[in-house]
Design an enzyme around this catalytic site. Structure first.
Site, PDB file in Angstrom:
ATOM      1  CG  ASP A  22       9.529  13.099   0.238  1.00 48.29           C
ATOM      2  OD1 ASP A  22       8.389  12.591   0.365  1.00 48.29           O
ATOM      3  OD2 ASP A  22      10.565  12.583   0.686  1.00 48.29           O
ATOM      4  NE  ARG A 102      22.944  14.307  -0.649  1.00 54.79           N
ATOM      5  CZ  ARG A 102      21.941  13.975  -1.440  1.00 54.79           C
ATOM      6  NH1 ARG A 102      21.691  14.668  -2.526  1.00 54.79           N
ATOM      7  NH2 ARG A 102      21.196  12.924  -1.172  1.00 54.79           N
ATOM      8  CG  ASP A 131      22.386  13.080   2.221  1.00 52.01           C
ATOM      9  OD1 ASP A 131      23.616  13.209   2.138  1.00 52.01           O
ATOM     10  OD2 ASP A 131      21.771  12.121   1.728  1.00 52.01           O
ATOM     11  CB  SER A 182      15.544   5.286   0.957  1.00 49.36           C
ATOM     12  OG  SER A 182      16.314   6.455   0.798  1.00 49.36           O
TER      13      SER A 182
HETATM   14  N1  ARG Z   1      24.713   6.709   3.845  1.00 51.16           N
HETATM   15  C1  ARG Z   1      25.170   7.458   2.726  1.00 51.16           C
HETATM   16  C2  ARG Z   1      25.692   8.797   3.155  1.00 51.16           C
HETATM   17  O1  ARG Z   1      25.319   9.289   4.174  1.00 51.16           O
HETATM   18  C3  ARG Z   1      24.090   7.593   1.665  1.00 51.16           C
HETATM   19  C4  ARG Z   1      22.878   8.355   2.066  1.00 51.16           C
HETATM   20  C5  ARG Z   1      21.769   8.429   1.046  1.00 51.16           C
HETATM   21  N2  ARG Z   1      21.186   7.135   0.865  1.00 51.16           N
HETATM   22  C6  ARG Z   1      19.978   6.839   0.458  1.00 51.16           C
HETATM   23  N3  ARG Z   1      19.757   5.595   0.276  1.00 51.16           N
HETATM   24  N4  ARG Z   1      19.041   7.685   0.281  1.00 51.16           N
HETATM   25  O2  ARG Z   1      26.509   9.367   2.472  1.00 51.16           O
END
Ligand code: ARG
Length: 407
Positions: A22, A102, A131, A182
């Site tokens: 990406d 983040r 995110d 993912s």
């Molecule tokens: N659900 C979790 C959060 O919002 C993780 C998100 C990222 N997960 C991922 N498999 N890419 O903090």
């Protein structure tokens, strides 16, 4: 869209770059769509380093600058330890491992954007997750003049189309074997979603787990460990003082080998969607369990109960992307204040998927064996109980009497 500034130079965008498909494709797409110069920044928060030189590849793919910034130490001191002090478990189960990284990544991107005089920051998040909110809100909370571009939110495309786009424009990508999942990973834990996990009835298959041993296959003899805390922060493992990064890595290994830290959860995203995700957080789960046990011994009941309520609010704020500039900081100040006496040692038994506290000691302990014992060493004044209970029960006694007369 054209993005020339008044001096005739192209505007700059700082891209949160991972080297994956990406964000590699995004380098070209941003130049093409926005006519901007791309600065590709890879930020390491403790995930395993990639073997290929992603910085060199970003430059070959058209970035005017690229850098790799390792912020793992800062991640531990300013994000992991503060959240450990809050026993942070979103919805009582998720140690917020992705969520706490983040704001730090946002902070670093803003620092680069400020230093480079960039007008934009770009990230690879889609429109459906938390995110994107954490990045966007984290960025504008630090520099409200920056604008955000999220290519994957604007340009809804499939993996095949991206690979075709890369081929057409001569973009160098590393196409890994397609995974149904993912994933996101950092020092505090790994997150995994998609594939069969989208069926909440399906048990997570073995290939979901990459950092922990199946508890059934874990050693038949328990592993005992000791963790020393100072003011709420772990400082030593089995008597050996070590820095935060080393301690978390060592504990991740020990706990992971004993099948600890697997989490399977249907969680509520901020954007209103329920999603099924698995997490692997061996060190986080072990440390939060230990930290809570030490608090049980060193904090007053009132503080523990009040703090529990605050902790939930804290988790919600962090999960919802509100790390900076609001209620999180004053709550953090309260939490930090409670940690003054959270010093001592926790002994744990790691065994087939569970991390159990089996011993605790503290120079700040509020546990008084003279008061709690049922032996001859008892120092409690037994007569005081009668007077105490008389006063304690007085409101009940008074209202029972008053209401009986009204019947
Ligand atoms: N659900 C979790 C959060 O919002 C993780 C998100 C990222 N997960 C991922 N498999 N890419 O903090």
């Amino acid at each position: 869209m054209d993005s020339n500034n008044t001096s005739g130079q192209r505007d700059k965008v700082v891209l949160a770059y991972s080297g994956g498909l990406d964000t590699s494709v995004a380098i070209h797409w941003l130049q093409d769509k926005y006519n901007v110069d791309v600065i590709a920044i890879a930020i390491n928060v403790g995930q395993p380093p990639s073997k290929d030189d992603i910085v060199a590849r970003a430059l070959r793919n058209g970035a005017i600058k690229s850098d790799f910034i390792d912020v793992t130490d800062e991640f531990v001191s300013d994000y992991i330890w503060p959240s450990l002090k809050a026993n942070a478990l979103y919805q009582d189960i998720y140690p917020l491992s992705t969520a706490i990284a983040r704001p730090l990544i946002a902070k670093k991107l803003v620092e680069v954007a400020n230093a480079e005089g960039a007008k934009y920051i770009a990230h690879g998040c889609t429109a459906k997750g938390n995110d994107q909110v954490r990045f966007d809100v984290g960025i504008v909370s630090q520099n409200p003049d920056l604008s955000i571009i999220a290519p994957m939110r604007e340009w809804v495309t499939s993996r095949e189309e991206e690979i075709e786009y890369a081929r057409k424009h001569g973009i160098e990508i590393i196409v890994k074997k397609e995974s149904p999942y993912s994933r996101d990973e950092n020092l505090w834990g790994a997150s995994c979603e998609c594939g069969i996990l989208e069926d909440p009835w399906a048990e997570p298959p073995a290939d979901v787990w990459e950092h922990t041993v199946d508890p059934a296959a874990a050693p038949d003899t328990p592993t005992y460990i000791e963790i020393d805390f100072e003011q709420g922060v772990p400082v030593a493992l089995d008597g050996k003082r070590m820095d935060g990064v080393a301690l978390i890595r060592a504990l991740d290994k020990l706990a992971g080998e004993n099948g600890i830290g697997r989490i399977d959860h249907v969680e509520d995203r901020l954007v209103g969607i329920k999603s099924r995700e698995t997490y692997e957080c061996p060190a986080a789960v072990t440390l939060i369990t230990a930290h809570r046990a030490l608090e049980a011994m060193t904090l007053t009941r009132d503080t523990i109960e009040f703090k529990r309520g605050i902790e939930q609010k804290y988790c919600q704020l962090v999960y919802d992307g509100l790390w900076f500039g609001g209620l999180r900081e004053p709550i953090q100040a309260f939490i930090d204040e409670t940690q003054k006496f959270v010093t001592g040692t926790i002994r744990m038994k790691l065994y087939k998927g569970s991390a159990t506290v089996v011993g605790r000691k503290s120079p700040c302990s509020l546990y008084d064996s003279g008061l709690s014992t049922y032996t001859d060493d008892d120092s409690f004044n037994h007569e005081s109980a009668v007077g105490f209970i008389y006063v304690w029960g007085l409101p009940g006694r008074t209202s029972a009497k008053a209401r009986a007369e009204k019947k």
